[in-house]
Design a protein around this motif. Structure first.
Motif, PDB file in Angstrom:
ATOM      1  N   GLY A 148       0.928  -0.999  -0.006  1.00 47.57           N
ATOM      2  CA  GLY A 148      -0.025  -0.094   0.123  1.00 47.57           C
ATOM      3  C   GLY A 148       0.993   0.894   0.052  1.00 47.57           C
ATOM      4  N   SER A 149       1.774   1.255   1.418  1.00 46.80           N
ATOM      5  CA  SER A 149       2.401   2.923   0.865  1.00 46.80           C
ATOM      6  C   SER A 149       3.775   2.380   0.426  1.00 46.80           C
ATOM      7  N   LYS A 150       4.385   3.032   0.049  1.00 47.51           N
ATOM      8  CA  LYS A 150       5.467   3.894  -0.496  1.00 47.51           C
ATOM      9  C   LYS A 150       6.735   2.309   0.137  1.00 47.51           C
ATOM     10  N   GLN A 151       6.576   2.979   1.469  1.00 44.23           N
ATOM     11  CA  GLN A 151       7.853   2.033   2.218  1.00 44.23           C
ATOM     12  C   GLN A 151       7.632   0.287   1.886  1.00 44.23           C
ATOM     13  N   GLU A 152       5.812   0.174   1.961  1.00 42.58           N
ATOM     14  CA  GLU A 152       6.203  -1.031   2.430  1.00 42.58           C
ATOM     15  C   GLU A 152       6.682  -1.610   0.450  1.00 42.58           C
ATOM     16  N   ARG A 153       6.145  -0.850  -0.359  1.00 39.23           N
ATOM     17  CA  ARG A 153       6.237  -1.532  -1.958  1.00 39.23           C
ATOM     18  C   ARG A 153       8.083  -1.614  -2.130  1.00 39.23           C
ATOM     19  N   GLN A 154       8.345  -0.463  -1.467  1.00 41.16           N
ATOM     20  CA  GLN A 154       9.269  -0.404  -1.444  1.00 41.16           C
ATOM     21  C   GLN A 154      10.459  -2.117  -0.814  1.00 41.16           C
ATOM     22  N   ARG A 155       9.334  -2.337   0.382  1.00 43.38           N
ATOM     23  CA  ARG A 155      10.435  -3.421   0.770  1.00 43.38           C
ATOM     24  C   ARG A 155       9.584  -5.112  -0.178  1.00 43.38           C
ATOM     25  N   LEU A 156       9.290  -4.806  -0.628  1.00 39.18           N
ATOM     26  CA  LEU A 156       8.281  -6.192  -1.410  1.00 39.18           C
ATOM     27  C   LEU A 156       9.387  -5.521  -3.119  1.00 39.18           C
ATOM     28  N   CYS A 157      10.199  -4.843  -3.457  1.00 43.57           N
ATOM     29  CA  CYS A 157      10.874  -4.442  -4.139  1.00 43.57           C
ATOM     30  C   CYS A 157      12.019  -5.901  -3.936  1.00 43.57           C
ATOM     31  N   ASP A 158      12.378  -5.104  -2.656  1.00 44.05           N
ATOM     32  CA  ASP A 158      13.312  -5.785  -1.979  1.00 44.05           C
ATOM     33  C   ASP A 158      13.974  -7.245  -1.528  1.00 44.05           C
ATOM     34  N   ALA A 159      12.421  -7.389  -1.185  1.00 41.10           N
ATOM     35  CA  ALA A 159      12.202  -9.277  -1.419  1.00 41.10           C
ATOM     36  C   ALA A 159      12.013 -10.231  -2.534  1.00 41.10           C
ATOM     37  N   TYR A 160      11.512  -8.897  -4.053  1.00 44.31           N
ATOM     38  CA  TYR A 160      11.447  -9.925  -5.240  1.00 44.31           C
ATOM     39  C   TYR A 160      13.368  -9.730  -5.478  1.00 44.31           C
ATOM     40  N   ARG A 161      13.425  -8.885  -4.713  1.00 44.80           N
ATOM     41  CA  ARG A 161      15.680  -9.033  -5.281  1.00 44.80           C
ATOM     42  C   ARG A 161      16.241  -9.523  -5.176  1.00 44.80           C
ATOM     43  N   LYS A 162      16.051  -9.614  -4.139  1.00 42.53           N
ATOM     44  CA  LYS A 162      16.632 -11.216  -3.131  1.00 42.53           C
ATOM     45  C   LYS A 162      16.027 -12.297  -3.447  1.00 42.53           C
ATOM     46  N   LYS A 163      14.983 -12.853  -3.203  1.00 36.14           N
ATOM     47  CA  LYS A 163      14.481 -13.815  -3.789  1.00 36.14           C
ATOM     48  C   LYS A 163      14.737 -14.394  -5.280  1.00 36.14           C
ATOM     49  N   ILE A 164      15.402 -13.181  -6.557  1.00 43.84           N
ATOM     50  CA  ILE A 164      15.635 -13.649  -7.657  1.00 43.84           C
ATOM     51  C   ILE A 164      17.063 -13.839  -7.880  1.00 43.84           C
ATOM     52  N   TYR A 165      17.878 -13.039  -6.704  1.00 44.10           N
ATOM     53  CA  TYR A 165      19.356 -13.489  -7.052  1.00 44.10           C
ATOM     54  C   TYR A 165      19.414 -14.665  -6.001  1.00 44.10           C
ATOM     55  N   THR A 166      18.798 -15.822  -5.787  1.00 44.51           N
ATOM     56  CA  THR A 166      18.929 -16.805  -4.574  1.00 44.51           C
ATOM     57  C   THR A 166      18.642 -18.034  -6.192  1.00 44.51           C
ATOM     58  N   VAL A 167      17.676 -17.264  -6.771  1.00 42.10           N
ATOM     59  CA  VAL A 167      17.167 -18.517  -7.955  1.00 42.10           C
ATOM     60  C   VAL A 167      18.953 -18.375  -8.736  1.00 42.10           C
ATOM     61  N   ALA A 168      19.168 -16.824  -9.173  1.00 38.18           N
ATOM     62  CA  ALA A 168      20.178 -16.299 -10.241  1.00 38.18           C
ATOM     63  C   ALA A 168      21.635 -17.452 -10.187  1.00 38.18           C
ATOM     64  N   GLU A 169      21.182 -17.209  -8.615  1.00 41.25           N
ATOM     65  CA  GLU A 169      23.181 -17.631  -8.368  1.00 41.25           C
ATOM     66  C   GLU A 169      22.899 -19.362  -8.030  1.00 41.25           C
ATOM     67  N   SER A 170      22.272 -19.962  -8.485  1.00 32.59           N
ATOM     68  CA  SER A 170      21.704 -21.723  -8.490  1.00 32.59           C
ATOM     69  C   SER A 170      21.813 -21.484  -9.904  1.00 32.59           C
ATOM     70  N   LYS A 171      21.551 -20.461 -11.156  1.00 32.18           N
ATOM     71  CA  LYS A 171      21.353 -21.217 -12.033  1.00 32.18           C
ATOM     72  C   LYS A 171      22.606 -20.392 -12.667  1.00 32.18           C
ATOM     73  N   ALA A 172      23.276 -19.554 -12.279  1.00 34.83           N
ATOM     74  CA  ALA A 172      25.216 -19.155 -12.453  1.00 34.83           C
ATOM     75  C   ALA A 172      26.054 -20.513 -12.093  1.00 34.83           C
TER      76      ALA A 172
END
Length: 355
Positions: A192-216
């Motif tokens: 809802g708020s800007k802070q919540e959206r930023q936390r969501l972005c950070d969470a997605y980045r962390k999740k994607i990085y984890t999968v990407a490390e496995s792929k690499a």
């Protein structure tokens, strides 16, 4: 009369001196080309050919000398020219040039051959080529992930279009395809708020990085490597070349010696083994040029050193322009001058007169 005899003796000695240089050069070239022949045999053939060539020049000079009587001048002139062409132009001059040139450049050619082959073998041993390719794939993966993460964050942070809509679903499908997974599950979080959206972005980045490390990691682990047998062979050949390079530097191997160059386990044999090892593992090599690739992957690879040893290959290389700037033309001139000097002194020493 006595003075005339002294002159003839001088001419004879001068002929022997210049002929000696010429015959030495021809014998050296023949021994490099036919190293199984005894050196003495090369000298016998060389001296015989040079004397015949000298007699050919004398036949030409005598047939053109109008101050003396010569039977069948025209016939002698023709035979003299034929003899000179066959025994000098075909044999003596090319081999002399080869020896003079060979001794000038052999160190550079062998060291270049050794360095180039050693570099390619080291690539195979360390699997540099495929590791580099895999590294580029990993970097490309990271770059594409950053692009998609940027699109996802822009979509999440867009206050004018909140929620998980078609655009976000399209981005997640691209993530799944890029990372080689069936699906990227969206996170169940407030935005809802800007802070919540930023936390969501950070969470997605962390999740994607984890999968990407496995792929690499999978990309790097999937890199093809030389077989254990080939790896062992490459190690042995590399060690052999490095030892040979040190022996050349220490003077234990004489590059002007046909035996050191051509004997079993000699310079040419070891380089030939190395060329074949590169050819066998060429898919693990990043060749510096198309010329190198063609040279090492030919049906029967011939080393640069081996081509230099052969008078025929050396002349072929010169005619193709391969030795431009290495002084081959200069040594042709020197060879011709040495032989002409010998022929002149021979003709003067055995000049035909009507005395």
């Amino acid at each position: 009369m006595e003075q005339k005899n002294y002159l003839k003796l001088f001419f004879l000695i001068a002929f022997i001196a210049f002929a000696g240089v010429s015959c030495w050069a021809t014998a050296e070239s023949l021994h490099l080309l036919l190293y199984t022949w005894p050196v003495a045999l090369c000298w016998v053939v060389t001296v015989g050919f040079f004397v015949i060539a000298s007699l050919g020049t004398k036949m030409i000079v005598d047939s053109l000398n109008q101050n003396v009587y010569v039977e069948r001048r025209g016939t002698k002139l023709i035979f003299g020219i034929i003899i000179l062409l066959v025994f000098w132009l075909v044999c003596s001059m090319p081999t002399n040039t080869h020896t003079f040139f060979y001794r000038t450049v052999v160190n550079d050619v062998v060291n270049n051959d050794l360095q180039k082959t050693t570099d390619y073998l080291a690539q195979i041993k360390e699997n540099v080529n495929n590791n580099d390719k895999a590294g580029k794939q990993v970097q490309e993966l990271k770059n594409n992930i950053e692009i998609l993460l940027g699109e996802l964050e822009a979509e999440i942070m867009n206050e004018a279009n909140p929620g998980f809509g078609p655009k976000s679903e399209e981005i997640f499908r691209k993530f799944a395809k890029l990372l080689g997974v069936d699906k990227i599950e969206p996170l169940n979080a407030k935005a809802g708020s800007k802070q919540e959206r930023q936390r969501l972005c950070d969470a997605y980045r962390k999740k994607i990085y984890t999968v990407a490390e496995s792929k690499a990691a999978n990309i790097m682990n999937s890199v093809s490597k030389p077989s254990a047998e080939n790896q062992k062979e490459v190690d042995a050949v590399l060690k052999s070349l490095r030892t040979m390079k040190k022996d050349i530097s220490d003077g234990k191997i004489n590059l002007n010696s046909a035996e050191d160059m051509e004997d079993a386990d000699g310079v040419c044999d070891k380089l030939n083994t190395a060329y074949n090892a590169v050819k066998k593992n060429d898919k693990f090599v990043n060749f510096k040029s198309e010329e190198d690739k063609a040279e090492f992957t030919a049906a029967s690879p011939i080393t640069q050193t081996k081509r230099l040893i052969s008078v025929f290959d050396a002349w072929e290389g010169f005619l193709k322009g391969e030795f431009e700037g290495h002084g081959f033309t200069f040594w042709i001139v020197m060879s011709v001058l040495v032989d002409i000097a010998a022929f002149i002194f021979f003709d003067l020493a055995f000049k035909k007169t009507d005395d």
